[in-house]
Design a protein around this motif. Structure first.
Motif, PDB file in Angstrom:
ATOM      1  N   ASP A  66       4.909   4.968  21.416  1.00 45.34           N
ATOM      2  CA  ASP A  66       4.866   4.009  20.317  1.00 45.34           C
ATOM      3  C   ASP A  66       3.399   3.703  20.019  1.00 45.34           C
TER       4      ASP A  66
ATOM      5  N   ARG B 259       0.664   2.266  17.530  1.00 44.37           N
ATOM      6  CA  ARG B 259       0.586   1.295  16.442  1.00 44.37           C
ATOM      7  C   ARG B 259      -0.861   0.993  16.089  1.00 44.37           C
TER       8      ARG B 259
ATOM      9  N   GLY C 263      -3.562  -2.022  15.042  1.00 44.16           N
ATOM     10  CA  GLY C 263      -3.750  -3.459  15.177  1.00 44.16           C
ATOM     11  C   GLY C 263      -5.182  -3.834  14.844  1.00 44.16           C
TER      12      GLY C 263
ATOM     13  N   PHE D 221      -1.107  -6.957  16.759  1.00 47.29           N
ATOM     14  CA  PHE D 221      -0.239  -5.895  16.251  1.00 47.29           C
ATOM     15  C   PHE D 221       0.839  -6.432  15.315  1.00 47.29           C
TER      16      PHE D 221
ATOM     17  N   ILE E 110       5.234  -7.308  17.341  1.00 51.63           N
ATOM     18  CA  ILE E 110       4.686  -6.961  18.663  1.00 51.63           C
ATOM     19  C   ILE E 110       3.808  -8.073  19.211  1.00 51.63           C
TER      20      ILE E 110
ATOM     21  N   MET F  31      -6.109   1.996  16.910  1.00 48.69           N
ATOM     22  CA  MET F  31      -4.789   2.530  17.235  1.00 48.69           C
ATOM     23  C   MET F  31      -4.603   2.432  18.744  1.00 48.69           C
TER      24      MET F  31
ATOM     25  N   VAL G 154       1.485   1.187  22.589  1.00 49.94           N
ATOM     26  CA  VAL G 154       1.933  -0.160  22.939  1.00 49.94           C
ATOM     27  C   VAL G 154       3.124  -0.180  23.894  1.00 49.94           C
TER      28      VAL G 154
ATOM     29  N   ASP H 144      -1.008  -4.511  10.221  1.00 46.10           N
ATOM     30  CA  ASP H 144      -0.933  -4.571  11.683  1.00 46.10           C
ATOM     31  C   ASP H 144       0.494  -4.310  12.123  1.00 46.10           C
ATOM     32  N   GLY H 145       0.635  -3.477  13.142  1.00 47.58           N
ATOM     33  CA  GLY H 145       1.956  -3.135  13.652  1.00 47.58           C
ATOM     34  C   GLY H 145       2.529  -1.861  13.067  1.00 47.58           C
ATOM     35  N   ALA H 146       1.867  -1.288  12.041  1.00 45.33           N
ATOM     36  CA  ALA H 146       2.380  -0.034  11.467  1.00 45.33           C
ATOM     37  C   ALA H 146       2.409   1.032  12.567  1.00 45.33           C
ATOM     38  N   ARG H 147       3.486   1.821  12.576  1.00 44.25           N
ATOM     39  CA  ARG H 147       3.673   2.837  13.627  1.00 44.25           C
ATOM     40  C   ARG H 147       3.233   4.210  13.113  1.00 44.25           C
TER      41      ARG H 147
ATOM     42  N   SER I 199       3.544   7.900  12.461  1.00 43.58           N
ATOM     43  CA  SER I 199       4.750   8.721  12.276  1.00 43.58           C
ATOM     44  C   SER I 199       4.372  10.141  11.954  1.00 43.58           C
TER      45      SER I 199
END
Length: 119
Positions: free
Chosen positions: A20, A22, A24, A46, A50, A74, A77, A114-117, A119
């Motif tokens: 995972d 992310r 932040g 994050f 999170i 990045m 997490v 913030d918190g975008a994963r 992909s």
């Protein structure tokens, strides 16, 4: 110049997807004189899902404390927390070694929340 290692063995996509990663924003950056290798103590936001997490990062060669605050980074997490001296590091901040072996932070090149994963 550090030697660049060959690619690791192939893995199935599910192994990658289990990480995972992310983005932040660094909220605080402080000296970490107790660390064995030069490092900073960071708190990274994050986002709501999170929250704010702590990390220790060996990035003192290229970054000052002042320029880290507000910077997007990045991090993985979902690793278990790791005790590094008196600091409980909750996330692994990601970076790449430059030609001299100094760590260059991995970060998006456009604004993302913030918190975008990854992909």
């Amino acid at each position: 110049m550090p030697k660049i290692a060959p690619a690791s063995p192939e893995v199935v996509y599910d192994v990658f997807a289990s990480l995972d990663i992310r983005v932040g924003t660094v909220r605080t950056a402080e000296p970490f004189p107790e660390a064995r290798k030069p490092a900073y103590r960071l708190t990274i936001d994050f986002g709501e899902a999170i929250g704010v997490k702590k990390s220790s990062a060996q990035i003192t060669d290229l970054y000052t404390l002042e320029e880290l605050v507000g910077r997007k980074v990045m991090a993985v997490v979902n690793f278990p927390p790791r005790q590094i001296g008196p600091v409980r590091s909750e996330v692994l901040v990601l970076g790449f070694p430059d030609a001299e072996g100094r760590i260059v932070l991995a970060a998006p090149d456009s604004e993302v929340p913030d918190g975008a994963r990854l992909s």
